[in-house]
Write a protein that holds these residues in place. Structure first.
Motif, PDB file in Angstrom:
ATOM      1  N   TYR A 133      -9.671  15.103   0.336  1.00 21.31           N
ATOM      2  CA  TYR A 133     -10.291  13.948   0.037  1.00 21.31           C
ATOM      3  C   TYR A 133      -9.954  13.249  -1.512  1.00 21.31           C
ATOM      4  CZ  TYR A 133     -14.342  10.781  -1.095  1.00 21.31           C
ATOM      5  OH  TYR A 133     -15.061   9.583  -1.590  1.00 21.31           O
ATOM      6  N   ASP A 134      -9.880  14.245  -2.286  1.00 23.65           N
ATOM      7  CA  ASP A 134      -9.546  13.635  -3.686  1.00 23.65           C
ATOM      8  C   ASP A 134      -8.036  13.146  -3.906  1.00 23.65           C
ATOM      9  OD1 ASP A 134     -11.894  14.366  -4.651  1.00 23.65           O
ATOM     10  OD2 ASP A 134     -11.229  16.319  -5.447  1.00 23.65           O
ATOM     11  N   ARG A 135      -7.079  13.828  -2.975  1.00 29.28           N
ATOM     12  CA  ARG A 135      -5.655  13.172  -2.917  1.00 29.28           C
ATOM     13  C   ARG A 135      -5.561  11.751  -2.135  1.00 29.28           C
ATOM     14  NH1 ARG A 135      -4.396  18.570  -2.251  1.00 29.28           N
ATOM     15  NH2 ARG A 135      -4.080  18.415  -0.208  1.00 29.28           N
ATOM     16  N   LEU A 136      -6.484  11.589  -1.194  1.00 28.15           N
ATOM     17  CA  LEU A 136      -6.391  10.399  -0.524  1.00 28.15           C
ATOM     18  C   LEU A 136      -7.062   9.442  -1.449  1.00 28.15           C
ATOM     19  CD1 LEU A 136      -6.263   8.551   2.112  1.00 28.15           C
ATOM     20  CD2 LEU A 136      -8.244   9.641   2.912  1.00 28.15           C
ATOM     21  N   ARG A 137      -8.154   9.865  -1.735  1.00 27.75           N
ATOM     22  CA  ARG A 137      -8.987   8.490  -2.896  1.00 27.75           C
ATOM     23  C   ARG A 137      -7.903   8.351  -3.915  1.00 27.75           C
ATOM     24  NH1 ARG A 137     -13.707  10.979  -5.917  1.00 27.75           N
ATOM     25  NH2 ARG A 137     -12.089  12.342  -7.044  1.00 27.75           N
ATOM     26  N   GLU A 138      -7.226   9.311  -4.469  1.00 28.02           N
ATOM     27  CA  GLU A 138      -6.387   9.077  -5.856  1.00 28.02           C
ATOM     28  C   GLU A 138      -5.181   8.336  -5.310  1.00 28.02           C
ATOM     29  OE1 GLU A 138      -3.807  11.296  -9.091  1.00 28.02           O
ATOM     30  OE2 GLU A 138      -5.206  12.527  -7.674  1.00 28.02           O
ATOM     31  N   SER A 139      -4.638   8.489  -4.134  1.00 25.61           N
ATOM     32  CA  SER A 139      -3.595   7.548  -3.611  1.00 25.61           C
ATOM     33  C   SER A 139      -3.822   6.186  -3.401  1.00 25.61           C
ATOM     34  CB  SER A 139      -3.071   8.188  -2.450  1.00 25.61           C
ATOM     35  OG  SER A 139      -4.011   7.792  -1.385  1.00 25.61           O
ATOM     36  N   ILE A 140      -5.065   5.900  -3.052  1.00 28.52           N
ATOM     37  CA  ILE A 140      -5.553   4.557  -2.988  1.00 28.52           C
ATOM     38  C   ILE A 140      -5.767   3.841  -4.339  1.00 28.52           C
ATOM     39  CG2 ILE A 140      -7.363   2.930  -2.046  1.00 28.52           C
ATOM     40  CD1 ILE A 140      -7.549   4.978   0.294  1.00 28.52           C
ATOM     41  N   SER A 141      -6.570   4.693  -5.047  1.00 30.94           N
ATOM     42  CA  SER A 141      -6.940   4.131  -6.345  1.00 30.94           C
ATOM     43  C   SER A 141      -5.564   3.818  -7.167  1.00 30.94           C
ATOM     44  CB  SER A 141      -7.660   5.181  -7.244  1.00 30.94           C
ATOM     45  OG  SER A 141      -9.227   5.310  -6.648  1.00 30.94           O
ATOM     46  N   THR A 142      -4.711   4.669  -7.202  1.00 30.90           N
ATOM     47  CA  THR A 142      -3.419   4.414  -7.798  1.00 30.90           C
ATOM     48  C   THR A 142      -2.786   3.108  -7.484  1.00 30.90           C
ATOM     49  OG1 THR A 142      -2.904   6.750  -8.047  1.00 30.90           O
ATOM     50  CG2 THR A 142      -1.154   5.101  -8.200  1.00 30.90           C
ATOM     51  N   VAL A 143      -2.922   2.751  -6.364  1.00 31.21           N
ATOM     52  CA  VAL A 143      -2.177   1.360  -5.736  1.00 31.21           C
ATOM     53  C   VAL A 143      -3.060   0.251  -6.343  1.00 31.21           C
ATOM     54  CG1 VAL A 143      -1.575   0.043  -3.757  1.00 31.21           C
ATOM     55  CG2 VAL A 143      -1.297   2.598  -3.675  1.00 31.21           C
ATOM     56  N   ILE A 144      -4.247   0.480  -6.515  1.00 31.20           N
ATOM     57  CA  ILE A 144      -5.088  -0.594  -7.013  1.00 31.20           C
ATOM     58  C   ILE A 144      -4.802  -0.755  -8.295  1.00 31.20           C
ATOM     59  CG2 ILE A 144      -7.476  -1.390  -7.451  1.00 31.20           C
ATOM     60  CD1 ILE A 144      -8.086   0.217  -4.752  1.00 31.20           C
ATOM     61  N   GLU A 145      -4.778   0.380  -9.059  1.00 32.39           N
ATOM     62  CA  GLU A 145      -4.389   0.281 -10.448  1.00 32.39           C
ATOM     63  C   GLU A 145      -3.139  -0.307 -10.770  1.00 32.39           C
ATOM     64  OE1 GLU A 145      -4.432   4.353 -11.814  1.00 32.39           O
ATOM     65  OE2 GLU A 145      -6.719   4.492 -11.899  1.00 32.39           O
ATOM     66  N   ASP A 146      -1.884  -0.086  -9.899  1.00 34.78           N
ATOM     67  CA  ASP A 146      -0.835  -0.690  -9.953  1.00 34.78           C
ATOM     68  C   ASP A 146      -0.839  -2.060  -9.891  1.00 34.78           C
ATOM     69  OD1 ASP A 146       0.368   1.646 -10.631  1.00 34.78           O
ATOM     70  OD2 ASP A 146       1.193   1.882  -8.495  1.00 34.78           O
ATOM     71  N   GLY A 147      -1.801  -2.484  -8.802  1.00 32.89           N
ATOM     72  CA  GLY A 147      -1.880  -4.211  -8.567  1.00 32.89           C
ATOM     73  C   GLY A 147      -2.602  -4.748  -9.824  1.00 32.89           C
ATOM     74  N   ASP A 157     -13.106  -1.640 -11.224  1.00 35.47           N
ATOM     75  CA  ASP A 157     -12.828   0.051 -11.207  1.00 35.47           C
ATOM     76  C   ASP A 157     -12.144   0.582 -10.236  1.00 35.47           C
ATOM     77  OD1 ASP A 157     -13.496   2.666 -11.410  1.00 35.47           O
ATOM     78  OD2 ASP A 157     -15.586   2.422 -11.933  1.00 35.47           O
ATOM     79  N   ALA A 158     -10.829   0.836 -10.441  1.00 36.59           N
ATOM     80  CA  ALA A 158      -9.880   1.294  -9.461  1.00 36.59           C
ATOM     81  C   ALA A 158     -10.416   2.428  -8.666  1.00 36.59           C
ATOM     82  CB  ALA A 158      -8.549   1.445 -10.024  1.00 36.59           C
ATOM     83  N   ASP A 159     -11.044   3.539  -9.496  1.00 32.11           N
ATOM     84  CA  ASP A 159     -11.445   4.748  -8.992  1.00 32.11           C
ATOM     85  C   ASP A 159     -12.579   4.659  -8.033  1.00 32.11           C
ATOM     86  OD1 ASP A 159      -9.789   6.333 -10.373  1.00 32.11           O
ATOM     87  OD2 ASP A 159     -10.803   6.521 -11.936  1.00 32.11           O
ATOM     88  N   LEU A 160     -13.496   3.595  -8.305  1.00 32.29           N
ATOM     89  CA  LEU A 160     -14.643   3.436  -7.427  1.00 32.29           C
ATOM     90  C   LEU A 160     -14.375   2.801  -6.205  1.00 32.29           C
ATOM     91  CD1 LEU A 160     -17.819   3.899  -7.124  1.00 32.29           C
ATOM     92  CD2 LEU A 160     -18.150   1.750  -8.336  1.00 32.29           C
ATOM     93  N   MET A 161     -13.504   1.690  -6.369  1.00 30.31           N
ATOM     94  CA  MET A 161     -12.856   1.064  -5.227  1.00 30.31           C
ATOM     95  C   MET A 161     -12.177   1.832  -4.294  1.00 30.31           C
ATOM     96  SD  MET A 161     -12.971  -2.215  -4.003  1.00 30.31           S
ATOM     97  CE  MET A 161     -13.114  -3.421  -5.385  1.00 30.31           C
ATOM     98  N   GLY A 162     -11.323   2.833  -4.748  1.00 29.39           N
ATOM     99  CA  GLY A 162     -10.695   3.771  -4.159  1.00 29.39           C
ATOM    100  C   GLY A 162     -11.598   4.695  -3.190  1.00 29.39           C
ATOM    101  N   GLN A 163     -12.750   5.194  -3.986  1.00 33.32           N
ATOM    102  CA  GLN A 163     -13.744   5.919  -3.273  1.00 33.32           C
ATOM    103  C   GLN A 163     -14.492   5.518  -2.212  1.00 33.32           C
ATOM    104  OE1 GLN A 163     -16.401   8.312  -5.901  1.00 33.32           O
ATOM    105  NE2 GLN A 163     -18.137   7.904  -4.452  1.00 33.32           N
ATOM    106  N   LEU A 164     -14.843   3.999  -2.402  1.00 30.36           N
ATOM    107  CA  LEU A 164     -15.340   3.103  -1.428  1.00 30.36           C
ATOM    108  C   LEU A 164     -14.540   3.087  -0.327  1.00 30.36           C
ATOM    109  CD1 LEU A 164     -17.550   1.200  -0.231  1.00 30.36           C
ATOM    110  CD2 LEU A 164     -16.506  -0.534  -1.626  1.00 30.36           C
ATOM    111  N   ILE A 165     -13.029   2.896  -0.386  1.00 32.83           N
ATOM    112  CA  ILE A 165     -12.370   2.586   0.772  1.00 32.83           C
ATOM    113  C   ILE A 165     -12.250   3.977   1.618  1.00 32.83           C
ATOM    114  CG2 ILE A 165     -10.003   2.192   1.580  1.00 32.83           C
ATOM    115  CD1 ILE A 165      -9.807   0.195  -0.784  1.00 32.83           C
ATOM    116  N   THR A 166     -11.967   5.259   0.961  1.00 34.50           N
ATOM    117  CA  THR A 166     -11.836   6.414   1.424  1.00 34.50           C
ATOM    118  C   THR A 166     -13.126   6.776   2.277  1.00 34.50           C
ATOM    119  OG1 THR A 166     -10.623   7.102  -0.538  1.00 34.50           O
ATOM    120  CG2 THR A 166     -11.666   8.665   0.886  1.00 34.50           C
TER     121      THR A 166
END
Length: 204
Positions: A133-147, A157-166
């Protein structure tokens, strides 16, 4: 098989055992699964299972890592891919899965989610699912941070957005498997697009 001598390599043997485990779990479920059932799904001797694993629990722990690796290692994007496209690729892979030679994405997810349900009472397996779960969330959050850094997305908040999508992904898969709502993944993807991803763009 090894091209040089025609013998099975350890990796070949492991994959045979893992795929046999998947077939046996699909037929018998986790609670009633026996090592004998896995052996019946293989052309190899059942003794090879006992050689590589210390019983059912050890085997299932390795199987969990195997099925998780199938998904985590299946997302490929090049360096030129823009953040929104990469998010689409990653979300689609989680919701609709990669292509497999045998059994569908949802066949595999059914087994995954059965083991997921049992993990609430199993600290070791729960840890494996948490890491996934953490790796999936982080992979999505990282893309948002890059964007955000590239100016493609607004500052969120890229971490929170990644968690929501996950969490949306997990909920949709659970609804598809447990409740039989076959449209759940498509509905989740539309909701993610309309209410989450589109909101990442800066106001015009």
């Amino acid at each position: 098989m090894s091209e040089s001598d025609g013998q099975s390599t350890p990796q070949d043997t492991r994959e045979v055992i893992m795929e046999a485990t998947f077939r046996a779990l699909s037929k018998h479920g986790y609670k009633d699964l026996r090592v004998r059932d896995i052996g019946e799904e293989m052309d190899m001797s059942r003794q090879v299972i006992h050689y590589h694993f210390d019983g059912k629990y050890d085997l299932i722990s390795s199987f969990l890592e195997y099925i998780i690796d199938q998904y985590e290692g299946s997302v490929e994007v090049d360096d030129e891919t823009d953040p929104r496209t990469e998010l689409d690729v990653r979300i689609d892979r989680c919701l609709f899965g990669p292509e497999f030679d045998d059994f569908s994405h949802w066949d595999r997810m059914k087994v995954y989610h059965e083991l997921y349900a049992y993990a609430q009472n199993d600290a070791e397996h729960r840890a494996l699912f948490n890491e996934h779960y953490d790796r999936l969330r982080e992979s999505i959050s990282t893309v948002i941070e890059d964007g955000i850094e590239q100016g493609a997305f607004r500052d969120v908040d890229a971490d929170l957005m990644g968690q929501l999508i996950t969490d949306v992904i997990h909920a949709a898969r659970g609804r598809r498997i447990a409740l039989g709502h076959e449209d759940a993944p498509d509905e989740a993807k539309r909701a993610v697009n309309d209410f989450i991803l589109d909101s990442l763009y800066p106001p015009q």
